[in-house]
Design a protein around this motif. Sequence first.
Motif, PDB file in Angstrom:
ATOM      1  N   ARG A  45       2.682  -3.590  -9.872  1.00  0.00           N
ATOM      2  CA  ARG A  45       1.605  -2.619 -10.146  1.00  0.00           C
ATOM      3  C   ARG A  45       0.281  -3.324 -10.422  1.00  0.00           C
ATOM      4  NH1 ARG A  45       5.927   0.563 -12.308  1.00  0.00           N
ATOM      5  NH2 ARG A  45       5.667  -0.340 -14.372  1.00  0.00           N
ATOM      6  N   GLU A  46       0.358  -4.533 -10.946  1.00  0.00           N
ATOM      7  CA  GLU A  46      -0.880  -5.301 -11.204  1.00  0.00           C
ATOM      8  C   GLU A  46      -1.590  -5.688  -9.899  1.00  0.00           C
ATOM      9  OE1 GLU A  46      -2.369  -6.666 -14.132  1.00  0.00           O
ATOM     10  OE2 GLU A  46      -1.087  -5.381 -15.366  1.00  0.00           O
ATOM     11  N   LEU A  47      -0.862  -5.612  -8.795  1.00  0.00           N
ATOM     12  CA  LEU A  47      -1.493  -5.924  -7.499  1.00  0.00           C
ATOM     13  C   LEU A  47      -2.422  -4.810  -7.020  1.00  0.00           C
ATOM     14  CD1 LEU A  47       1.488  -7.673  -5.735  1.00  0.00           C
ATOM     15  CD2 LEU A  47      -0.742  -8.694  -6.198  1.00  0.00           C
ATOM     16  N   HIS A  48      -2.465  -3.714  -7.764  1.00  0.00           N
ATOM     17  CA  HIS A  48      -3.399  -2.635  -7.414  1.00  0.00           C
ATOM     18  C   HIS A  48      -4.821  -3.173  -7.277  1.00  0.00           C
ATOM     19  CE1 HIS A  48      -4.871   1.759  -8.336  1.00  0.00           C
ATOM     20  NE2 HIS A  48      -5.326   1.287  -7.202  1.00  0.00           N
ATOM     21  N   VAL A  49      -5.186  -4.081  -8.168  1.00  0.00           N
ATOM     22  CA  VAL A  49      -6.560  -4.598  -8.143  1.00  0.00           C
ATOM     23  C   VAL A  49      -6.822  -5.429  -6.884  1.00  0.00           C
ATOM     24  CG1 VAL A  49      -6.237  -6.723  -9.479  1.00  0.00           C
ATOM     25  CG2 VAL A  49      -8.383  -5.468  -9.685  1.00  0.00           C
ATOM     26  N   VAL A  50      -5.798  -6.121  -6.393  1.00  0.00           N
ATOM     27  CA  VAL A  50      -5.944  -6.893  -5.144  1.00  0.00           C
ATOM     28  C   VAL A  50      -6.144  -5.942  -3.963  1.00  0.00           C
ATOM     29  CG1 VAL A  50      -4.786  -8.425  -3.507  1.00  0.00           C
ATOM     30  CG2 VAL A  50      -4.595  -8.868  -5.966  1.00  0.00           C
ATOM     31  N   LEU A  51      -5.301  -4.928  -3.881  1.00  0.00           N
ATOM     32  CA  LEU A  51      -5.432  -3.962  -2.785  1.00  0.00           C
ATOM     33  C   LEU A  51      -6.773  -3.228  -2.864  1.00  0.00           C
ATOM     34  CD1 LEU A  51      -1.859  -2.400  -2.512  1.00  0.00           C
ATOM     35  CD2 LEU A  51      -2.908  -4.100  -1.049  1.00  0.00           C
ATOM     36  N   ALA A  52      -7.177  -2.878  -4.078  1.00  0.00           N
ATOM     37  CA  ALA A  52      -8.445  -2.166  -4.244  1.00  0.00           C
ATOM     38  C   ALA A  52      -9.619  -3.056  -3.849  1.00  0.00           C
ATOM     39  CB  ALA A  52      -8.605  -1.680  -5.687  1.00  0.00           C
ATOM     40  N   ALA A  53      -9.539  -4.352  -4.135  1.00  0.00           N
ATOM     41  CA  ALA A  53     -10.613  -5.275  -3.752  1.00  0.00           C
ATOM     42  C   ALA A  53     -10.707  -5.390  -2.230  1.00  0.00           C
ATOM     43  CB  ALA A  53     -10.383  -6.650  -4.390  1.00  0.00           C
ATOM     44  N   LEU A  54      -9.568  -5.448  -1.566  1.00  0.00           N
ATOM     45  CA  LEU A  54      -9.551  -5.468  -0.095  1.00  0.00           C
ATOM     46  C   LEU A  54     -10.148  -4.178   0.458  1.00  0.00           C
ATOM     47  CD1 LEU A  54      -5.935  -6.812   0.546  1.00  0.00           C
ATOM     48  CD2 LEU A  54      -8.033  -8.007   1.174  1.00  0.00           C
ATOM     49  N   GLN A  55      -9.753  -3.060  -0.152  1.00  0.00           N
ATOM     50  CA  GLN A  55     -10.212  -1.748   0.309  1.00  0.00           C
ATOM     51  C   GLN A  55     -11.725  -1.595   0.147  1.00  0.00           C
ATOM     52  OE1 GLN A  55      -9.285   1.680  -2.196  1.00  0.00           O
ATOM     53  NE2 GLN A  55      -8.439   2.666  -0.389  1.00  0.00           N
ATOM     54  N   ARG A  84       0.845  -1.201   0.000  1.00  0.00           N
ATOM     55  CA  ARG A  84       0.000   0.000   0.000  1.00  0.00           C
ATOM     56  C   ARG A  84       0.880   1.251   0.000  1.00  0.00           C
ATOM     57  NH1 ARG A  84      -3.141   1.482   5.382  1.00  0.00           N
ATOM     58  NH2 ARG A  84      -0.963   1.798   5.919  1.00  0.00           N
ATOM     59  N   VAL A 122     -13.961  -2.301  -8.172  1.00  0.00           N
ATOM     60  CA  VAL A 122     -13.421  -3.585  -8.632  1.00  0.00           C
ATOM     61  C   VAL A 122     -14.575  -4.547  -8.824  1.00  0.00           C
ATOM     62  CG1 VAL A 122     -11.898  -5.504  -8.065  1.00  0.00           C
ATOM     63  CG2 VAL A 122     -11.289  -3.186  -7.372  1.00  0.00           C
ATOM     64  N   ALA A 156       4.705  -6.288 -12.496  1.00  0.00           N
ATOM     65  CA  ALA A 156       3.926  -7.305 -11.757  1.00  0.00           C
ATOM     66  C   ALA A 156       3.384  -6.717 -10.464  1.00  0.00           C
ATOM     67  CB  ALA A 156       4.804  -8.514 -11.449  1.00  0.00           C
TER      68      ALA A 156
END
Lengths: 160, 160
Positions: B94-104, B35, B132, B92
């Motif tokens: 930066r692609e985790l943005h979607v994971v963090l956004a889903a958690l958020q 984050r 997301v 790779a």
Amino acid sequence: MAKNTDAARVPDSVTCSIERTLCVLGERWTFLILRQAFFGATRFAEFRDQLGVAPDVLSDRLGTLVEFGVLAREPYQEPGARSRFAYRLTPAGRELHVVLAALQQWGDEYLPHPDGPSMLRRVRDTGQPAHVGFVGEDGHEVALTDVTAIPSGAAGAGPS
Amino acid sequence: MAKNTDAARVPDSVTCSIERTLCVLGERWTFLILRQAFFGATRFAEFRDQLGVAPDVLSDRLGTLVEFGVLAREPYQEPGARSRFAYRLTPAGRELHVVLAALQQWGDEYLPHPDGPSMLRRVRDTGQPAHVGFVGEDGHEVALTDVTAIPSGAAGAGPS
């Protein structure tokens, strides 16, 4: 949608929703327990046997998921056996599908198994592939590079 | 996209991509380090001071993220100071943005802070909200209830 979670259990000092979610999910076993719940596991022995997780750890993690309203604990009794509990995803729990799918998708892409993905996401009626992404108000996908995160101005907002 | 991750570091016995991703991310500090990286942190002292994480834990988690190709370690040197390392998100990562956004997003919805969300996701050019979700091949959002996960038939597939 009715909120069956208990936000008051997360300290107000935790202002970031990522961190608030990790108060519930922030441990590897928890994600794997949830994965099994999506695959249909409901009973303590199913989770234990499918995951090979130590009973005390499983009991603790299931307790947290129940406490926060991700799983609901329901009594059941089989003939001749003592009463036990089943654990079922609540509506809030089912919404975590997108979190698990995002983790899965990243692993498929960046940590691929030599035999390929073990699970595929499909649109139920058409069988077409589905993936996780950002979506705008009009229901169309938005490219990752077109999404930006901005502080809301809420008290305590911002990185830290 | 070039893969800068090292899938070979995850044992082949781990067939599920959720679990493979958790080999890298399966710890609460790791998500929070990521984050801060999305918020622009690059230096050890920035991560340490922003998160209040113990230096040995931070060093360990940064090492894992570098090892798996989520962060790249680059030397830098300020005048009069010794050489240090900066940590930058790889493609790779930066692609985790979607994971963090889903958690958020889940936290915003189900564990809301009394003051509301601390961060908002917006489409960069229009300022419209972005969320997301699941997306079909045609680029349109697919409802959560219309998505199904099916075993791929790959060796070792399924909920173990």
